[in-house]
Design a protein around this motif. Sequence first.
Motif, PDB file in Angstrom:
ATOM      1  N   GLU A   6      29.417  47.127 -27.502  1.00 19.83           N
ATOM      2  CA  GLU A   6      29.796  47.738 -26.220  1.00 19.83           C
ATOM      3  C   GLU A   6      29.306  46.895 -25.050  1.00 19.83           C
ATOM      4  OE1 GLU A   6      28.630  51.850 -25.953  1.00 19.83           O
ATOM      5  OE2 GLU A   6      29.625  52.252 -27.869  1.00 19.83           O
ATOM      6  N   ARG A   7      28.176  46.248 -25.275  1.00 24.56           N
ATOM      7  CA  ARG A   7      27.637  45.412 -24.197  1.00 24.56           C
ATOM      8  C   ARG A   7      28.593  44.261 -23.898  1.00 24.56           C
ATOM      9  NH1 ARG A   7      23.830  43.084 -26.664  1.00 24.56           N
ATOM     10  NH2 ARG A   7      24.144  44.252 -28.565  1.00 24.56           N
ATOM     11  N   VAL A   8      29.105  43.637 -24.969  1.00 18.07           N
ATOM     12  CA  VAL A   8      30.014  42.504 -24.777  1.00 18.07           C
ATOM     13  C   VAL A   8      31.349  42.965 -24.177  1.00 18.07           C
ATOM     14  CG1 VAL A   8      31.350  40.746 -26.015  1.00 18.07           C
ATOM     15  CG2 VAL A   8      28.922  41.047 -26.512  1.00 18.07           C
ATOM     16  N   GLU A   9      31.772  44.156 -24.548  1.00 16.35           N
ATOM     17  CA  GLU A   9      33.038  44.671 -23.996  1.00 16.35           C
ATOM     18  C   GLU A   9      32.977  44.853 -22.476  1.00 16.35           C
ATOM     19  OE1 GLU A   9      36.104  45.181 -25.890  1.00 16.35           O
ATOM     20  OE2 GLU A   9      34.754  43.810 -26.913  1.00 16.35           O
ATOM     21  N   GLN A  10      31.743  44.954 -21.955  1.00 16.61           N
ATOM     22  CA  GLN A  10      31.596  45.165 -20.511  1.00 16.61           C
ATOM     23  C   GLN A  10      31.716  43.888 -19.702  1.00 16.61           C
ATOM     24  OE1 GLN A  10      28.228  47.151 -18.893  1.00 16.61           O
ATOM     25  NE2 GLN A  10      27.933  48.281 -20.773  1.00 16.61           N
TER      26      GLN A  10
END
Length: 373
Positions: A6-10
């Motif tokens: 989820e961090r990378v998706e941000q």
Amino acid sequence: MTHFSERVEQVSISGIREVFEAAGEDAINLGLGQPDFSAPTHAREAAAEAIREGLADGYTENKGLTSLREAIADKHARDQGLDVDPGDVIATAGGSEALHIALEAHVDAGDEVIIPDPGFVSYDALTRLTGGTPVPVPLRDDLTIDPDAIEAAITDDTAAFVVNSPGNPTGAVSPPEDVREFARIADEHDVLCISDEVYEYTVFDGEFRSPLEFADSDNVVVVNSASKLYSMTGWRLGWVVSSTRRIERMLRVHQYAQACAAAPSQFAAEAALTGPQDQVGEMTESFERRRDIVVDGLTDIGLDVPTPGGAFYCMPEVPEGFVDECLDRGVIVVPGEAFGEHGKGYARLSYATDEDSLHEALDVMGEAYDAVV
Ligand code: PLP
């Protein structure tokens, strides 16, 4: 099932590259954030020699070659009169990795990191990748970082604030009294100040000072790099300087993610730091000349542009449609919003290109301005 963090998706791929890709091949590129000089000859020779002699084939110490870290400590003694222990230095893969390990070692999910807006794109992205929340604070009208705005943004969740002088994308140089304030805020609020000093040597007006000179606590991490100091962006060699306990935490990240900075680049950076420094002065003079050409040219066009005291960027306020009109006419400039919400209405120009191209680009920008106002 495919799973992405989820961090990378941000985080998205930098908007700057998208602009380059949209432009034609013959475009004059005022978008690039790298000096247009070669690395110093003695730095290239030192790397070549180390490679020939087989000295650069193995891992170095995780922190980097002792001789390189001594050269970095000597640099801080020479330039700021600081007493840095070479043990309190980690050589990194550029300033980028230096910023990454500084944030990774100090920021938890839910923590806040105060960053300048507009500011260098990595501050927001790297904060998100640590799980932290970027808290952008606007700059002053002259585009310097405002210590009062930083102090006002501090909450119980603040893990760190990032300062950057001379600044990207603005070219603004923080006056010494502001740098003193950064140190005071770090001391009084017991929050970490990450001081990104990669443009340290490119100062035309004012003077470069580091919060590390003023802080009474160990709440400062200095990030620096050979990239812009010595025109060595491709060598990927930077460093962090801080206290022993902070270095130890950052080393835990660096050790597992990187092992060590590339050995040939460590030899090159050591030579750059310890060898003749003439190129630094030549680069600064050349950038100052180009700064004057660009600021005068933009002012003649009718644009408002704070005169940058350093780096090789400037940030004029531009009318709606100006950036696209420049692109259509073959001049790449980066829209200010690529650097944060408060960058809207501005454009970033890098003048690290030859003077003829700058004159040509200014003519085109004049036409683009007339077309949109
Ligand atoms: N910090 C700032 C403000 C920059 O502008 C850049 C590069 O553009 C970096 C850090 C990263 O530099 P490096 O090439 O050393 O990773």
